[in-house]
Scaffold this active site. Structure first.
Site, short mmCIF file in Angstrom:
data_model
loop_
_atom_site.label_atom_id
_atom_site.label_comp_id
_atom_site.label_asym_id
_atom_site.label_seq_id
_atom_site.Cartn_x
_atom_site.Cartn_y
_atom_site.Cartn_z
CB THR A 131 -0.78 0.03 1.24
OG1 THR A 131 -1.65 -1.11 1.32
CG2 THR A 131 -1.77 1.43 1.44
CG ASP A 148 -1.36 -6.95 -2.67
OD1 ASP A 148 -2.01 -6.08 -2.82
OD2 ASP A 148 -1.36 -7.69 -1.70
CB SER A 188 -1.87 -11.02 -1.39
OG SER A 188 -2.42 -10.19 -0.48
CB THR A 215 0.38 -4.13 6.23
OG1 THR A 215 -1.08 -4.15 5.58
CG2 THR A 215 0.95 -2.82 6.47
CG ASP A 216 -2.73 -7.68 3.12
OD1 ASP A 216 -2.90 -6.96 4.03
OD2 ASP A 216 -3.28 -7.60 2.03
CB THR A 220 -1.90 -21.55 21.92
OG1 THR A 220 -3.24 -21.14 22.15
CG2 THR A 220 -0.82 -20.38 22.14
CD GLN A 221 -7.67 -22.44 17.43
OE1 GLN A 221 -8.64 -21.87 17.73
NE2 GLN A 221 -7.79 -23.76 16.97
CB CYS A 222 -4.42 -18.07 22.89
SG CYS A 222 -5.74 -19.04 23.74
N1 ASP Z 1 -2.59 -5.63 0.19
C1 ASP Z 1 -1.50 -4.63 0.73
C2 ASP Z 1 -0.30 -5.58 0.79
O1 ASP Z 1 -0.18 -6.28 1.61
C3 ASP Z 1 -1.95 -4.19 1.94
C4 ASP Z 1 -0.95 -3.16 2.70
O2 ASP Z 1 -0.06 -3.03 2.16
O3 ASP Z 1 -1.15 -2.70 3.79
O4 ASP Z 1 0.46 -5.45 -0.29
#
Ligand code: ASP
Length: 348
Positions: free
Chosen positions: A17, A61, A63, A93-94, A281-283
């Protein structure tokens, strides 16, 4: 005494982003190139460091991040290791927490800062969080003591005024600027008017240890999240994948699973076939302790390894790096039960 007059920082732009702009037709955010990105941050020219830039071409991205891109990133850092005092990685961030974790294992004995950051709003947006994240990350990557020793010689995520150990972080917020948390390890620094480093929490500087890269990752790893009512046929189908070498099971509470004989048998069979099963753990907070309840002990008894207080991001990437480096079951067992880069707290 090392030369501290002009610190050299390499910024590696991978995408995310921070470097995106809205597509005029669809309205969806898309990456744009490095030159355009730099035009948006003239402040970099005012910093008293030698700043160089490299970029993924094209930027992605996050992802679309995968082990082969981690290798590319690690190689960029290794090739430039002796030429720079610190590194800033701009990243979506993803999957940032996966990348931070992977790099911490791939760059064993790193003795220079690798600060990963990004933003929730594009760098060109009026209210962007990207500028502060980027400029402070550069400052942290360059920070050194009076002898020129780096203050933060490890892989970290800097976001929303907090510096965190990379392999302890998780993305927790899809909207707010406080996108990351390190639940099981305190922040390494806070940035306000000044940057306050908690030096006792930061990995010690050990330049005598040579950088030891691990670039071959084994991706034959799977994650299985348990939930009440999970079906036997689904689990058996998933666990029968021929290539499988490791499974991370996300269990309840302190590492507990339903007391179903078929589940325990399926896991016993995996261990018998040499598939490593690690329990986390899922926690968000706390650690796995399989001997605490019967429902955890049954897993320990069929060869499941404790993942301690590991994040999922750290556990998956640690397995990929370990399995890429060795086939020896005893060595794998030993590495899983050790903190390699400060990623887990092993009870004493
Ligand atoms: N979809 C973006 C990525 O991870 C989201 C971000 O950067 O916050 O590349």
């Amino acid at each position: 005494m090392e030369n501290i007059s002009r610190r050299k920082v390499l910024i590696i732009y991978t995408g995310g982003t921070i470097g995106m702009v809205a597509n005029m037709n669809t309205g969806a955010l898309e990456n744009f190139g490095l030159n355009r990105f730099l035009e948006m941050v003239p402040e970099l020219n005012r910093m008293d460091y030698d700043i160089s830039l490299k970029a993924f071409d094209p930027p992605i991205d996050s992802s679309d991040m995968e082990p082969v891109r981690w290798r590319e990133l690690a190689e960029m850092i290794i090739e430039n290791y002796d030429l720079h005092d610190g590194f800033v990685v701009l990243h979506g961030t993803d999957t940032m927490a996966y990348t931070a974790s992977a790099l911490s294992f791939m760059l064993e004995n790193i003795a220079k800062p690798v600060i990963i950051t990004g933003s929730q709003l594009p760098i060109g947006a009026l209210r962007t969080d990207g500028k502060e994240n980027l400029l402070t990350s550069v400052e942290i990557a360059a920070a050194c003591d009076l002898s020129g020793r780096p203050i933060v010689p490890e892989v970290c995520i800097y976001f929303d005024s907090r510096l965190m150990r990379g392999n302890r972080t998780t993305k927790i917020n899809a909207e707010g600027f406080n996108a990351f948390r390190s639940f099981n390890y305190p922040s390494l620094a806070h940035a306000g008017i000044d940057i306050h480093y908690s030096t006792h929490l930061i990995r010690p500087y050990r330049p005598e240890l040579p950088l030891c890269p691990h670039l071959d990752l084994d991706d034959r790893v799977m994650v299985l999240t348990l939930f009440p009512g999970i079906r036997r046929d689904f689990i058996e189908a998933a666990l029968s994948a021929k290539e499988l070498r490791a499974v991370v099971i996300k269990t309840f509470g302190a590492g507990n699973a339903p007391q179903k004989p078929w589940l325990v048998d399926a896991i016993r069979e995996l261990s018998r076939c040499g598939v490593h099963v690690v329990n986390i753990t899922q926690c968000s907070e706390g650690s796995v302790e399989m001997h605490r309840y019967e429902t955890g002990l049954q897993l320990l008894n069929v060869g499941v390894e404790p993942g301690f207080d590991s994040t999922i991001e750290s556990c998956v990437t640690k397995l990929m790096v370990i399995l890429g480096a060795t086939q020896d079951p005893a060595e794998i067992h030993a590495l899983l039960n050790r903190s390699i880069a400060g990623e887990v707290t092993i009870p004493v």
